[in-house]
Design a protein around this motif. Structure first.
Motif, PDB file in Angstrom:
ATOM      1  N   LYS A   1       0.831  -1.201   0.000  1.00 12.65           N
ATOM      2  CA  LYS A   1       0.000   0.000   0.000  1.00 12.65           C
ATOM      3  C   LYS A   1       0.871   1.258   0.000  1.00 12.65           C
ATOM      4  CE  LYS A   1      -4.041   1.994   2.307  1.00 12.65           C
ATOM      5  NZ  LYS A   1      -3.575   3.372   2.377  1.00 12.65           N
TER       6      LYS A   1
ATOM      7  N   TYR B   1     -12.269  11.256  -1.130  1.00 12.96           N
ATOM      8  CA  TYR B   1     -12.419  11.949   0.142  1.00 12.96           C
ATOM      9  C   TYR B   1     -13.248  13.221  -0.015  1.00 12.96           C
ATOM     10  CZ  TYR B   1      -8.910   8.971   2.432  1.00 12.96           C
ATOM     11  OH  TYR B   1      -8.242   7.913   2.979  1.00 12.96           O
TER      12      TYR B   1
ATOM     13  N   ASN C   1     -13.698  11.586   4.619  1.00 12.40           N
ATOM     14  CA  ASN C   1     -12.620  10.692   5.033  1.00 12.40           C
ATOM     15  C   ASN C   1     -13.120   9.464   5.772  1.00 12.40           C
ATOM     16  OD1 ASN C   1     -11.375  13.049   4.167  1.00 12.40           O
ATOM     17  ND2 ASN C   1      -9.702  12.895   5.637  1.00 12.40           N
ATOM     18  N   GLU C   2     -14.048   9.664   6.716  1.00 17.66           N
ATOM     19  CA  GLU C   2     -14.514   8.550   7.548  1.00 17.66           C
ATOM     20  C   GLU C   2     -15.209   7.482   6.704  1.00 17.66           C
ATOM     21  OE1 GLU C   2     -17.472   7.704  11.366  1.00 17.66           O
ATOM     22  OE2 GLU C   2     -17.021   9.763  10.753  1.00 17.66           O
TER      23      GLU C   2
ATOM     24  N   TYR D   1      -7.647   8.963  -4.407  1.00 17.19           N
ATOM     25  CA  TYR D   1      -8.046   9.117  -3.006  1.00 17.19           C
ATOM     26  C   TYR D   1      -8.621  10.510  -2.766  1.00 17.19           C
ATOM     27  CZ  TYR D   1      -5.561   4.873  -1.375  1.00 17.19           C
ATOM     28  OH  TYR D   1      -5.154   3.586  -1.150  1.00 17.19           O
TER      29      TYR D   1
ATOM     30  N   ASP E   1       0.623   4.007  -3.110  1.00 13.89           N
ATOM     31  CA  ASP E   1      -0.228   5.144  -2.762  1.00 13.89           C
ATOM     32  C   ASP E   1       0.166   6.454  -3.445  1.00 13.89           C
ATOM     33  OD1 ASP E   1      -2.069   3.784  -1.347  1.00 13.89           O
ATOM     34  OD2 ASP E   1      -1.602   4.657   0.605  1.00 13.89           O
TER      35      ASP E   1
ATOM     36  N   ASP F   1     -12.512   5.690   4.528  1.00 12.52           N
ATOM     37  CA  ASP F   1     -11.595   4.859   5.316  1.00 12.52           C
ATOM     38  C   ASP F   1     -12.263   3.578   5.806  1.00 12.52           C
ATOM     39  OD1 ASP F   1      -9.555   6.660   4.964  1.00 12.52           O
ATOM     40  OD2 ASP F   1      -9.855   7.685   6.888  1.00 12.52           O
ATOM     41  N   ARG F   2     -13.571   3.643   6.085  1.00  9.19           N
ATOM     42  CA  ARG F   2     -14.288   2.435   6.536  1.00  9.19           C
ATOM     43  C   ARG F   2     -14.443   1.417   5.412  1.00  9.19           C
ATOM     44  NH1 ARG F   2     -18.307   5.834   8.825  1.00  9.19           N
ATOM     45  NH2 ARG F   2     -19.769   5.008   7.293  1.00  9.19           N
TER      46      ARG F   2
ATOM     47  N   ILE G   1     -12.380   1.324   2.389  1.00  7.41           N
ATOM     48  CA  ILE G   1     -11.191   1.011   1.595  1.00  7.41           C
ATOM     49  C   ILE G   1     -10.855  -0.468   1.747  1.00  7.41           C
ATOM     50  CG2 ILE G   1      -8.666   1.301   1.636  1.00  7.41           C
ATOM     51  CD1 ILE G   1      -9.865   3.387  -0.037  1.00  7.41           C
TER      52      ILE G   1
END
Length: 328
Positions: free
Chosen positions: A178, A193, A198-199, A189, A182, A202-203, A205
């Motif tokens: 990763k 976002y 973001n939250e 990304y 990245d 991120d949950r 990904i």
């Protein structure tokens, strides 16, 4: 000929947003069209030439229509409204096309090409968006995919780019896989976002949302997914064929890139240019072409793109002259 015309708007509560903070939206129209715009209550008076007044009137009515639909207005939207409306548009409201609504923001097309692009993505299984930087190709593709996931029309998003800067031989880079890839995928990304937060991202990904180099697509069948290939001008012909043949049941693909900006050693091996010529005209395949006029970043980006395009066109004309003279 300079004349005056007064527009009246029904909803007073929308006038502040229409005019912008300290009337910045109206000042922008004044500067771009050379008209005088004077607000008073729920009325706006326009003074200027017939053509400029028509454009200003159509732009203001289009922007007011956005506000009535609950869409916000920023300076870029004012510029977009003026781009979309020519002098022959009269007072006809310009359609913004599909509207992508998220808790964080609302995404709409700001140029005719962007509107065409969003419309094509809603109707076709394979969409190409090609053109210069700053035209929204990647952002709109990711936003469309994100909305499809939010509405549970697909089960996952797969975002990919060729890691050509490292030759897709990234083993020598430090860190785990990763961390290695990245940096090449960061623009994807960023777009995710921006529209989903973001939250939320991120949950999901590595579950509903997957971001991977193009080389990782080999051997897979991508079903019930929205698949986006960005910077596709850096995919070889073989890689492009491999990617396009991953399309599975219930899936759709969006391919973005700028054919003039390939980083491949041999530009003739760009899979994007090859696919555009090979697949054009096939039912279910749509190609949207952006130009410098569709740049929606900083004003200078548009000027930079146009300057490079003009220089490249001049070089092409100059390179053709000797052969043409030889034939005569």
């Amino acid at each position: 000929m300079t004349d005056t015309e007064t527009l009246t708007f029904d909803r007073n509560e929308l006038m502040s947003d229409l005019c912008g903070p300290h009337d910045t939206n109206l000042l922008l129209i004044e500067n771009l069209l050379g008209v005088k715009v004077l607000p008073r209550g729920n009325q706006i008076t326009l003074s200027g030439s017939d053509g400029a007044r028509l454009q200003a009137k159509a732009a203001l009515q289009s922007l007011y229509g956005r506000l009535e639909k609950g869409l916000p207005i920023v300076g870029a939207d004012v510029e977009a409204a003026l781009r979309l409306i020519g002098e022959d548009s009269g007072t006809k409201e310009t359609s913004a096309g599909p509207v992508l609504t998220f808790p964080r923001r609302t995404v709409v097309g700001r140029t005719r090409a962007q509107i065409e692009y969003l419309t094509s993505m809603s109707k076709n299984e394979l969409v190409f968006g090609v053109g210069p930087a700053g035209t929204g190709k990647t952002y709109l593709a990711v936003a469309h995919a994100a909305l499809q996931l939010k509405q549970e029309k697909i089960e996952r998003i797969i975002l990919s780019r060729p890691a050509v800067e490292a030759g897709e031989r990234i083993g020598f880079l430090p860190g785990d896989m990763k961390e290695k890839v990245d940096p090449y995928l960061r623009p994807l990304y960023d777009a995710l976002y921006d529209v989903l937060g973001n939250e939320y991202v991120d949950r999901r990904i590595d579950k509903e949302i997957e971001i991977a180099p193009l080389a990782f697509m080999r051997g897979r069948t991508l079903s019930r997914a929205m698949v986006v290939l960005d910077e596709a001008q850096n995919a070889t012909i073989a890689q492009m064929k491999m990617f396009l043949t991953r399309l599975g049941e219930g899936s759709a693909m969006i391919v973005t890139g700028d054919p003039s900006q390939t980083d491949l050693p041999d530009a003739s091996q760009s899979g994007l240019q090859d696919a555009l010529s090979l697949l054009n005209g096939i039912d279910g395949v749509s190609i949207t072409r952006f130009t410098g006029e569709d740049v929606v970043r900083h004003r200078l980006v548009k000027e930079i793109v146009n300057a490079y395009d003009a220089r490249d066109q001049a070089r092409m004309v100059k390179s053709r002259k000797p052969s043409a003279e030889g034939k005569s």
